[in-house]
Design a protein around this motif. Structure first.
Motif, PDB file in Angstrom:
ATOM      1  N   ASP A   1      28.614  14.254  -3.789  1.00  0.00           N
ATOM      2  CA  ASP A   1      28.004  13.348  -2.809  1.00  0.00           C
ATOM      3  C   ASP A   1      28.837  13.218  -1.538  1.00  0.00           C
ATOM      4  N   GLU A   2      30.100  13.632  -1.594  1.00  0.00           N
ATOM      5  CA  GLU A   2      30.975  13.540  -0.422  1.00  0.00           C
ATOM      6  C   GLU A   2      31.002  14.832   0.403  1.00  0.00           C
ATOM      7  N   ILE A   3      30.206  15.832  -0.031  1.00  0.00           N
ATOM      8  CA  ILE A   3      30.220  17.146   0.627  1.00  0.00           C
ATOM      9  C   ILE A   3      28.803  17.512   1.046  1.00  0.00           C
ATOM     10  N   HIS A   4      28.635  17.956   2.293  1.00  0.00           N
ATOM     11  CA  HIS A   4      27.346  18.498   2.741  1.00  0.00           C
ATOM     12  C   HIS A   4      27.598  19.857   3.381  1.00  0.00           C
ATOM     13  N   SER A   5      26.933  20.882   2.862  1.00  0.00           N
ATOM     14  CA  SER A   5      27.069  22.221   3.443  1.00  0.00           C
ATOM     15  C   SER A   5      25.794  22.577   4.193  1.00  0.00           C
TER      16      SER A   5
ATOM     17  N   GLU B   1      33.532   5.790   6.786  1.00  0.00           N
ATOM     18  CA  GLU B   1      34.817   5.510   7.445  1.00  0.00           C
ATOM     19  C   GLU B   1      35.508   6.783   7.914  1.00  0.00           C
ATOM     20  N   ASP B   2      35.457   7.845   7.097  1.00  0.00           N
ATOM     21  CA  ASP B   2      36.134   9.102   7.434  1.00  0.00           C
ATOM     22  C   ASP B   2      35.130  10.256   7.428  1.00  0.00           C
ATOM     23  N   LEU B   3      35.043  10.973   8.544  1.00  0.00           N
ATOM     24  CA  LEU B   3      34.177  12.147   8.644  1.00  0.00           C
ATOM     25  C   LEU B   3      35.048  13.366   8.915  1.00  0.00           C
ATOM     26  N   PHE B   4      35.008  14.337   8.002  1.00  0.00           N
ATOM     27  CA  PHE B   4      35.759  15.583   8.150  1.00  0.00           C
ATOM     28  C   PHE B   4      34.773  16.735   8.346  1.00  0.00           C
ATOM     29  N   LEU B   5      35.029  17.572   9.348  1.00  0.00           N
ATOM     30  CA  LEU B   5      34.161  18.702   9.669  1.00  0.00           C
ATOM     31  C   LEU B   5      34.950  19.999   9.520  1.00  0.00           C
ATOM     32  N   LEU B   6      34.425  20.922   8.724  1.00  0.00           N
ATOM     33  CA  LEU B   6      35.042  22.236   8.527  1.00  0.00           C
ATOM     34  C   LEU B   6      34.073  23.284   9.055  1.00  0.00           C
TER      35      LEU B   6
ATOM     36  N   ILE C   1      32.345  15.058   4.048  1.00  0.00           N
ATOM     37  CA  ILE C   1      32.889  16.334   4.526  1.00  0.00           C
ATOM     38  C   ILE C   1      31.723  17.271   4.773  1.00  0.00           C
ATOM     39  N   CYS C   2      31.571  17.741   6.009  1.00  0.00           N
ATOM     40  CA  CYS C   2      30.515  18.696   6.353  1.00  0.00           C
ATOM     41  C   CYS C   2      31.151  20.060   6.590  1.00  0.00           C
ATOM     42  N   ILE C   3      30.509  21.100   6.054  1.00  0.00           N
ATOM     43  CA  ILE C   3      31.084  22.445   6.149  1.00  0.00           C
ATOM     44  C   ILE C   3      30.006  23.441   6.550  1.00  0.00           C
ATOM     45  N   CYS C   4      30.348  24.365   7.457  1.00  0.00           N
ATOM     46  CA  CYS C   4      29.408  25.396   7.887  1.00  0.00           C
ATOM     47  C   CYS C   4      30.174  26.613   8.372  1.00  0.00           C
ATOM     48  N   GLY C   5      29.682  27.772   7.982  1.00  0.00           N
ATOM     49  CA  GLY C   5      30.294  29.037   8.375  1.00  0.00           C
ATOM     50  C   GLY C   5      29.637  30.158   7.598  1.00  0.00           C
ATOM     51  N   PRO C   6      30.190  31.370   7.640  1.00  0.00           N
ATOM     52  CA  PRO C   6      29.645  32.443   6.811  1.00  0.00           C
ATOM     53  C   PRO C   6      29.747  32.039   5.343  1.00  0.00           C
ATOM     54  N   THR C   7      28.841  32.519   4.532  1.00  0.00           N
ATOM     55  CA  THR C   7      28.745  32.024   3.160  1.00  0.00           C
ATOM     56  C   THR C   7      30.028  32.172   2.353  1.00  0.00           C
ATOM     57  N   PRO C   8      30.810  33.256   2.466  1.00  0.00           N
ATOM     58  CA  PRO C   8      32.083  33.289   1.730  1.00  0.00           C
ATOM     59  C   PRO C   8      32.986  32.116   2.100  1.00  0.00           C
TER      60      PRO C   8
END
Length: 523
Positions: A516-520, A393-398, A492-499
């Motif tokens: 389970d709600e987070i994918h990096s 239902e909710d997709l958050f991208l960081l 919640i999907c997250i991608c960027g420099p490792t810090p």
């Protein structure tokens, strides 16, 4: 994160370790860059200590060389190569401690965890001591290996063994008409899609790799007769059948399909399958920001390759006679493609958003390619599964900087294919406004699809900037991550420099989001 973004972070002191690309890095001394290492390997200096001799190395001999100034490492086990990595210690981005973990032993597992994409044979060729000594083996019956392929092959021993642990044992067959040859793969899985199979036809060799769960099933054949360059691939989803149709050059009857090549009819864990490359031609290159380009490469006409959502490939270039490899996530050609894939996707082009680092080794070389030049592109890798979108239902991208690249196809897929989706929100971190990739596209998309919203966060904005400022923080995230309802399914999907990624995941856990709600995304 693939293609390290421009988001700024405090520089580490000379004693600090930083983590990048999914592995630990240490600041290197001046004069110890990758280019410095390449220069050293071409200087003629004896880096093995054996004055050019190659030797057979027993396990007992390997174990003796486990000191910093006398460090031998074996890669690829009993059939592998042995390298004296002592000269490389000061040039290793992961630091001496990481190399020493494999000192005097088989470092294959460690290598695959953090360096799977590195062409060690090229990088360490001047450090080659020799091969591992082969232990005497029991006599082997070669009857099956010499047998020509006639569509009725016995199952390989590897397939039998691994089938007990992995998927049901796949198999293949073939049949022909006057003008066509059809190779049929029976995967025995109902969720097979076009991006599960990768086909390469080069000269007389035919290679088809099918990804079945976390396993790779390979057909690798020298065809008995010539075929035309183009072919078709069709999936019969409800039975998990793949049909690959080849066109004969001559309308003659084939008595057999061909002869087996390396690892033919094998089923192995995908992580053990190795990377296969094909040459792709640069078709176009355009500026997206002041330092980021959109590259378009064309796959060979004799290749079928569709990179699954959320996965990456490796690009390989030869720089000063050394093969250099870097991972990148393919993107769509635009965010404004109405979020609809054609009924028959055009899988002949592959796009990359790549930031050019002027002081780097790989990206300037990539930027200097002329239209019509070639680069090697690998098979896809990655652990993202679109099944994570089920009933979402909710997709958050960081995303930070070019950590935005995995989000492009995620956005496309989610807004097109997930009927349960109620909202998609992107929080996009950059240093300045000039660094924001496809800003106008993102803003236009908010008008095209009311479920989508984007927030830009800058760490070094000009004084006129009215948007959010700073780095990733609990305060920013708690305000941003509002569920549609108390029990809505969230990803919640997250991608960027490792810090950025590590801090973000820590803050997400503090905000009570589950694993389970987070994918990096990391390389």
């Amino acid at each position: 994160m693939l293609n390290v973004p421009s988001q700024s972070f405090p520089a580490p002191s000379s004693q600090q370790r930083v983590v990048a690309g999914g592995r630990s890095k240490v600041p290197l001394k001046q004069g110890r860059s990758l280019m410095d290492w390449i220069r050293l390997t071409k200087s003629g200096k004896d880096l093995t200590g054996l004055k050019g001799r190659l030797i057979e190395v027993t396990e007992e001999e390997l174990k003796k060389h486990d000191k910093k100034d006398d460090c031998w490492i074996c890669i690829r086990g009993s059939k592998g190569f042995v390298y004296n990595v002592s000269p490389y210690m000061e040039y290793h981005p992961g630091g001496e401690d990481e190399l020493m973990r494999a000192a005097g032993s088989d470092g294959t597992d460690l290598f695959d965890q953090v360096h799977r994409w590195v062409n060690y044979e090229s990088m360490l060729k001047e450090c080659l001591v020799g091969r591992m000594a082969v232990k005497p083996a029991a006599p082997k019956d070669y009857h099956e290996e010499k047998k020509v392929l006639n569509g009725m092959l016995p199952k390989s021993q590897a397939t039998d063994t691994l089938a007990r642990e992995g998927p049901s044992s796949p198999s293949y067959d073939w049949f022909q008409t006057d003008s066509l040859v059809t190779i049929v793969v029976y995967t025995k899985q109902k969720d097979i899609t076009l991006d599960s199979v990768i086909v390469d036809h080069q000269d007389d060799s035919f290679r088809a790799e099918t990804i079945i769960k976390d396993y790779s099933y390979l057909i690798n054949i020298e065809l008995s007769h010539a075929v035309q360059g183009d072919f078709s691939v069709r999936i019969v989803e409800n039975v998990g059948k793949i049909e690959i149709v080849l066109k004969k050059k001559e309308n003659t009857s084939w008595k057999c399909l061909g002869h087996p090549l390396e690892n033919h009819n094998s089923l192995v864990p995908k992580k053990d399958a190795g990377l296969f490359y094909r040459q792709c031609q640069l078709i176009s290159k355009e500026d997206v920001t002041h330092d980021t380009r959109l590259f378009c490469f064309m796959l060979p006409p004799s290749t079928h390759l569709q990179v699954p959502i959320g996965q990456h490939v490796y690009l390989k270039l030869t720089i000063t006679d050394t093969e250099i490899v870097k991972p990148y996530t393919p993107v769509s050609d635009s965010l404004l493609s109405e979020f609809k894939e054609p009924a028959l996707p055009n899988n002949k082009y592959i796009y990359f958003l790549i930031k050019i680092y002027p002081a780097g080794l790989f990206t300037p070389e990539l930027d200097h390619l002329q239209i019509g030049d070639f680069v090697f592109v690998s098979n896809p890798e990655g652990n993202f599964k679109t099944s994570q979108f089920q009933e979402l239902e909710d997709l958050f991208l960081l995303a930070a900087g070019t950590g935005f690249t995995p989000m492009v196809k995620l956005l496309n897929y989610a807004l097109t294919n997930i009927p349960s989706l109620r909202k998609v929100k992107l929080m996009f971190f950059n240093k300045t406004e000039d660094d924001i990739i496809w800003r106008s596209h993102l803003e236009e998309l908010t008008f095209k699809d009311k479920r989508f919203d984007v927030e830009f966060v800058l760490s070094a904005p000009i004084s006129e900037w009215n948007g959010k400022q700073g780095h990733v923080s609990p305060a920013l995230l708690s305000e941003f991550l509002k569920r549609s309802s108390d029990k809505s399914k969230v990803l919640i999907c997250i991608c960027g420099p490792t810090p950025f990624t590590e801090q973000g995941i820590k803050f997400l856990h503090e905000l009570n989001f589950s694993k389970d709600e987070i994918h990096s995304f990391t390389a």
